[in-house]
Motif scaffolding. Sequence first.
Motif, mmCIF file in Angstrom:
data_model
loop_
_atom_site.group_PDB
_atom_site.id
_atom_site.type_symbol
_atom_site.label_atom_id
_atom_site.label_comp_id
_atom_site.label_asym_id
_atom_site.label_seq_id
_atom_site.Cartn_x
_atom_site.Cartn_y
_atom_site.Cartn_z
ATOM 1 N N ALA A 71 0.827 -1.215 0.000
ATOM 2 C CA ALA A 71 0.000 0.000 0.000
ATOM 3 C C ALA A 71 0.859 1.263 0.000
ATOM 4 O O ALA A 71 0.454 2.299 -0.531
ATOM 5 N N LEU A 72 2.038 1.178 0.583
ATOM 6 C CA LEU A 72 2.840 2.388 0.771
ATOM 7 C C LEU A 72 3.234 3.038 -0.552
ATOM 8 O O LEU A 72 2.972 4.233 -0.750
ATOM 9 N N PRO A 73 3.841 2.301 -1.506
ATOM 10 C CA PRO A 73 4.163 2.967 -2.770
ATOM 11 C C PRO A 73 2.924 3.474 -3.479
ATOM 12 O O PRO A 73 2.999 4.487 -4.181
ATOM 13 N N GLN A 74 1.812 2.790 -3.287
ATOM 14 C CA GLN A 74 0.588 3.259 -3.942
ATOM 15 C C GLN A 74 0.205 4.643 -3.438
ATOM 16 O O GLN A 74 -0.170 5.530 -4.218
ATOM 17 N N ALA A 75 0.293 4.822 -2.123
ATOM 18 C CA ALA A 75 -0.033 6.144 -1.560
ATOM 19 C C ALA A 75 0.934 7.192 -2.091
ATOM 20 O O ALA A 75 0.540 8.312 -2.461
ATOM 21 N N LEU A 76 2.218 6.812 -2.165
ATOM 22 C CA LEU A 76 3.210 7.764 -2.673
ATOM 23 C C LEU A 76 2.910 8.139 -4.118
ATOM 24 O O LEU A 76 2.918 9.310 -4.498
ATOM 25 N N VAL A 77 2.632 7.120 -4.940
ATOM 26 C CA VAL A 77 2.413 7.371 -6.360
ATOM 27 C C VAL A 77 1.151 8.202 -6.563
ATOM 28 O O VAL A 77 1.123 9.107 -7.403
ATOM 29 N N PHE B 711 -2.604 8.451 8.580
ATOM 30 C CA PHE B 711 -1.234 8.209 9.059
ATOM 31 C C PHE B 711 -0.272 9.291 8.574
ATOM 32 O O PHE B 711 0.581 9.768 9.316
ATOM 33 N N ARG B 712 -0.393 9.648 7.296
ATOM 34 C CA ARG B 712 0.536 10.640 6.747
ATOM 35 C C ARG B 712 -0.209 11.907 6.348
ATOM 36 O O ARG B 712 0.102 12.537 5.327
ATOM 37 N N ALA B 713 -1.183 12.326 7.176
ATOM 38 C CA ALA B 713 -2.036 13.456 6.796
ATOM 39 C C ALA B 713 -1.222 14.745 6.647
ATOM 40 O O ALA B 713 -1.510 15.569 5.776
ATOM 41 N N LEU B 714 -0.201 14.890 7.470
ATOM 42 C CA LEU B 714 0.581 16.133 7.392
ATOM 43 C C LEU B 714 1.278 16.225 6.032
ATOM 44 O O LEU B 714 1.323 17.290 5.415
ATOM 45 N N ASP B 715 1.804 15.075 5.546
ATOM 46 C CA ASP B 715 2.422 15.070 4.216
ATOM 47 C C ASP B 715 1.399 15.454 3.163
ATOM 48 O O ASP B 715 1.682 16.264 2.276
ATOM 49 N N THR B 716 0.217 14.840 3.263
ATOM 50 C CA THR B 716 -0.812 15.130 2.275
ATOM 51 C C THR B 716 -1.183 16.604 2.312
ATOM 52 O O THR B 716 -1.403 17.232 1.276
ATOM 53 N N PHE B 717 -1.240 17.138 3.518
ATOM 54 C CA PHE B 717 -1.541 18.565 3.635
ATOM 55 C C PHE B 717 -0.507 19.384 2.865
ATOM 56 O O PHE B 717 -0.848 20.297 2.115
ATOM 57 N N GLY B 718 0.766 19.035 3.047
ATOM 58 C CA GLY B 718 1.815 19.738 2.302
ATOM 59 C C GLY B 718 1.627 19.589 0.803
ATOM 60 O O GLY B 718 1.800 20.543 0.037
ATOM 61 N N GLU B 719 1.196 18.385 0.381
ATOM 62 C CA GLU B 719 1.052 18.148 -1.057
ATOM 63 C C GLU B 719 -0.096 18.950 -1.650
ATOM 64 O O GLU B 719 0.034 19.535 -2.729
ATOM 65 N N ILE B 720 -1.238 18.998 -0.935
ATOM 66 C CA ILE B 720 -2.343 19.788 -1.513
ATOM 67 C C ILE B 720 -1.981 21.271 -1.484
ATOM 68 O O ILE B 720 -2.411 22.035 -2.351
ATOM 69 N N ALA B 721 -1.151 21.671 -0.507
ATOM 70 C CA ALA B 721 -0.693 23.069 -0.505
ATOM 71 C C ALA B 721 0.124 23.353 -1.766
ATOM 72 O O ALA B 721 -0.018 24.406 -2.385
ATOM 73 N N VAL B 722 0.948 22.368 -2.171
ATOM 74 C CA VAL B 722 1.741 22.548 -3.389
ATOM 75 C C VAL B 722 0.820 22.679 -4.597
ATOM 76 O O VAL B 722 1.028 23.532 -5.468
ATOM 77 N N VAL B 723 -0.209 21.845 -4.638
ATOM 78 C CA VAL B 723 -1.153 21.914 -5.759
ATOM 79 C C VAL B 723 -1.781 23.309 -5.810
ATOM 80 O O VAL B 723 -1.897 23.927 -6.874
#
Lengths: 118, 743, 139
Positions: A71-77, B711-723
Motif C-alpha cells: 500500500a505504501l508505494p501506492q499512496a506515494l504514487v 497516518f501521513r495526513a501532514l504530508d498530504t496537507f503539504g502536497e495539496i498546498a503545493v497543488v
Amino acid sequence: MEQLLSVLIGILVASAVYLMLARNLLRFLFGLILLSNAANLTIFVGGRLTPGAPPLVPDGMDAPIGDVANALPQALVLTAIVIGFGLFAFALILAFRAYQSLGTLNTDEMRVAEPKEN
Amino acid sequence: MTPAGLIPVIIAGSLFIWFAQMIPVIGGGDTLRYVWEWVPSLGVNVSIYIDGLSLTFALLITGIGALVMLYSARYLAGHVHQARFSLYLTSFMLAMIGLVISDNLLALFVFWELTTITSYLLIGFSHDTVKARRSALQALMMTGVGGLALLAGIILIGTTAGTFEMSEINAMDGVLKDSVMYLPIVLLVLAGAFTKSAQMPFHFWLPNAMAAPTPVSAYLHSATMVKAGVYLMARTHPSLAGTDFWLWTLTVFGAITMVFASVMALRQTDLKLALAYTTLMALGALTLLLGNESGYTITAAATFLVVHSLYKAALFLVVGILDAQTGTRDANSLFGLARALPITATAAAIAAFSMAGFPPFLGFIGKELKYAGAIAVASEPIFVAGAVLISSALMVTIAGIVSFRPFWSKSGTPIPNVKEAPWPMLVGPVVLAILGAFFGIFPETLATTLVNPTVAAIIGNAEDAKELQLWAGVNLPLFLSIATFVLGFTLYFYKQKLREILIGMTTRGPSFDNGWDKLMAGIASGSKALTRMIQTGVLYHYMVVTFGTALVVLAVTLWFRSTGIPAMGVPQVELWDWLVFVLVLLGAILTLVTNSRITAIAGLGVVGIGMAMIFILYSAPDVAITQLLVETLVVVLFAAAALKLPHLTPEPLRKRWLDALIAIGLGVVTTVILLKVTTGPIDRELTTFFETASWPEAFGQNIVNVILVDFRALDTFGEIAVVLIAAISIFALLKAKPEEEEQ
Amino acid sequence: MNSVILIAGARLQAVLLLVFSAYMLLRGHNAPGGGFIGGLIAATGFVVYAIACGTADARKALRFDPGSIAGAGLGIALFAGLMAALWGDALFTGQWLFIGETEDDKGIPLSTVLIFDIGVYLVVLGAILSIAFSLEEAV
C-alpha cells in the motif's frame, strides 16, 4: 513482470531524456510527462508487484488476508501523480506565456534573464 | 549625556574594575582558569584563562574602552545613529575581551571574527560615504582572509596537539615545534596575525580604516583590535617561538613594517593618518620583539605594548579634539592653539614626550628596553638596532608634528575663536597621558603588576623579566637614545623638504591601495567569466550537464559497487503484460518520433492509459483511477494550449547523437538499477504496520486512503498546498500582462 | 463549440459526475476513492462543461470562484488537523465519533479524517478548475 517493467521504465527514461534535450520547449514538456510517468512507475515497481490483491481490509477482519499489494508505494504514487499534474500544468503555462512574450519556442533563443554577451 | 552614550561607559568601567581586582592574584604569579563545555563533540569549550598577558590586554581594553566611550558620548552627542554606534563599540569591546580571555582556540577564533565584523561596522559607520564603505570592506576582506588562514592553523594545532586548550598546548613542551606540521601551522597562524596587525604587505587597510570616527581609530585601530595579532603571537609564543623560522619571519616583517611605516608617517599632513602610520610602526616593533625569546626583548614588548596603547590612544583623542574644535586636522593649518586649548595641549605634550621617548616618561623606558632588546638579538643586532633607531628617531619627529606644532608653533596664525573641549572629551587624553608619566616615574608599579606576569606568560619565567628603570647607567642603549633625539630633531627641522621628497617618491612608486583595487576588479571579472562559463543561459547546456552528471554518477557507482547484472530466470509474463508493454512502448515511440503536436499528445495519452492498466493489473485501483483522470486532464489542457503554439520542427537524429547517447545511457542504467532492486530483498515492515493498524486504529478498510488522510495526513496537507500554489502561480502567470502590452 | 447535443450532454454529465464524485469521496475510506479521486472526477465534469458551454457558463454553474474553493479546502484540511489539539493529540491525529454505536456495528462514523478528505477534495477541485478555466480564457 518486474523485469519487463524495468526494461519499460528504461525505455521511458531514455525517451524522456532525449525529448528534454531537444531545443523545442514543447518537446521538453513531452519529455517531462514521460519522465514523471517513469518515476511513478519506478516507485510502484520498487514496492513489488502483486496481481489481483488490492490493499483492502475485508469486512469483519482486522487486517488483510494473505499477501496483498504494497500500500505504501501506492499512496506515494497517488500523490505524486497529482503533484506531477500541478508541475506539468505550471510548465505548460510557462511555455505558453514564454511563447506569447518572446514569439519562439526555441530554448536557445529564450535569453531574457541571461542575455548573450557581445 | 544620553543613556546611549552613558551605558557603554558604565559597562566598560565595571568590567575594568572587575579585571583590576584580579591584579593582586595575577601579579602574585597565579593564573585563573574556568571551563564550561560548549560543543563537547568538537572539543569546543568555553574556557576562560587569565594570566598576565590576558589581564594586561583586558585592562587596556576595558580601561581605554571606558575613556573612549566617555569621549564618544560627547563626540557623537546628537548624532542620529549614536545608539547604533554605542552598540557596535560595546559589542566590539565584549568580543575583544572574549578574544583575550578564551583559552580554547576555537572560541578565540569566534571572538577574533567578531572583532573583524564589529570593526567592519565601525569603519563603515559613515555608510553614506563611498570612502568609508570601501575602507570597511577592505578591512573586512583583509582580516577575513587572515581569519580563515588562522582557522586552518588552529585546526592543525588542535589535531597535532590533541586539544584546543592553549594553556594545555603551551604546557606540552615542544608538541608543535617537533611536529611535521610546524611549518604550515606557523605560516597559517602568522597569516592571521599579520593581516590583523597590519604587517607589510598587508598593512594598507589600516590607514584606510581611519575613515572611521576618531574614537574608533583611537580604540580599535591603535590600542586594541590591531593588537589582537600581537596577542596571538604572544599567546602562541611558548609553543611556536624559538626556531630560526619564527625568529627570522617576525624580525624581517617587523623591521620592514617599522621602518616603512615611520617613513610613511612623515609624509602625511593629515594628523590622523600620521598617527595611523605610527601605529603601524608600533605593531612592527612589537612583531619584531616577539620574534625573540630573550628576557630583554619580551620585557620590551610587554612594556611597549602598554606604553603605546596609553600614548597613542591619548594622541588620537587629542587629534579628535582638534578636529572637533577647529574643523580641520591638517598639519599645515594648525598652529599655536595652546592658548585656546590649554588642557588639550598639556595632555598632548605629555603623551608626545612619552611617544618620543623622553625621560622621565614611560616611553623612555620602553625605548631603552627596545634598544636593549634589539642588541640582545644575537644574530643580527646591527640590522635590528638600526631599524629601531631609524623608526624611533622618526617617532620623535612625528611627535613634534602632531603635538608640538599645532599647539606651540608660531610659524602660522592660530585659527580664531577656538574653545576648549568639554570635559568628557578631556578626561581620556588627560588620564592616559598622566598614567604614562606616572608609570615612567614609578616604573616598578607597572612592572610588578602587569609586565612581569606578561613576560612570565610568554616565556614562562618571570625571573627573566628585566627591571624597568629610568636610569640604567651609561650604556649602549643610552647612547642610542641620545642619537635618536639628535636625529629626530634634525629630521623635524627638515620635515617639509623630506615630505616633498617622500611624496615625489611614493607617487611614482607602486601603490598597495591601487593594487588592491586591481585585485578586486580581477576577482570580480574572473568570477563573472566563471559564472558565464557555468551559467550560459541556454537551457540545453543545463540539461546536458544535469543528465550527463546523473549518467556518470550512476554508471560509475554501478560499476564499482555492484556485483554484476543479476541472474534472471525466465520471467513470469502473462499475455496481458505483453500487451500493456507494447502499448506503452508504442505511445513512447510515437511521442518520440512525431513532428505533429496532436500525434505526440495522443502518444502521451496512450502511455498514460497504459500506466493506468499496469496499476489496475497489479492491484492499485486508487492509483489507476487517479492516473486515468489526470491523464484526461493533461490531454485536455495540453490540447487547449499546444494548438496555440507553433508546429514542431524536425530535429534530426544525426545532429543529436550526443543527446541520444546520454538518453540511451540513462535508460540502460535505470533498467539495470531496477533489475538489481527488484531481485533484491524488500523490507515491508512499514507496509505491515499500515496493514495491521489501518482498521483497528484508523477505522479504514482502504489502506492507501488511510495512509493519505490519517497516518501521513501532514504530508498530504503539504502536497495539496503545493497543488494550490501551482494553481495560484498559473493564475498569476496568465493574468499578468506581458511587459510589451503594458507599455 | 455549438453542438446542442454536446451542451445538453455536458450539463447532464457534469451533474452526474458531481454526484458520483461525492460518492467516491465518502466511500474512500473503505473502498477505492477518496478526496484526490473525488476532486478529480468533479473537476473533469466541470472541465467538459466549460469546453461545451464556455468558461463563463461554467463559472456561473460553479457558483464560487475556483481559487476560493481551493483556498477554503486548504483551510478546512488545516482545521481538521488542528482539531486534534482539542483532545490534546499531536497535529493531524484523527478523531472519531460513532453515532449509534452498538456491539456489532460502529454506527455512522464522523471523523476529522473525513473533514480532512473533504478539504483535499476541495483543493484538488478548485486548483484544477482554476488552472483549466484561466487557461481556457487565455487561449
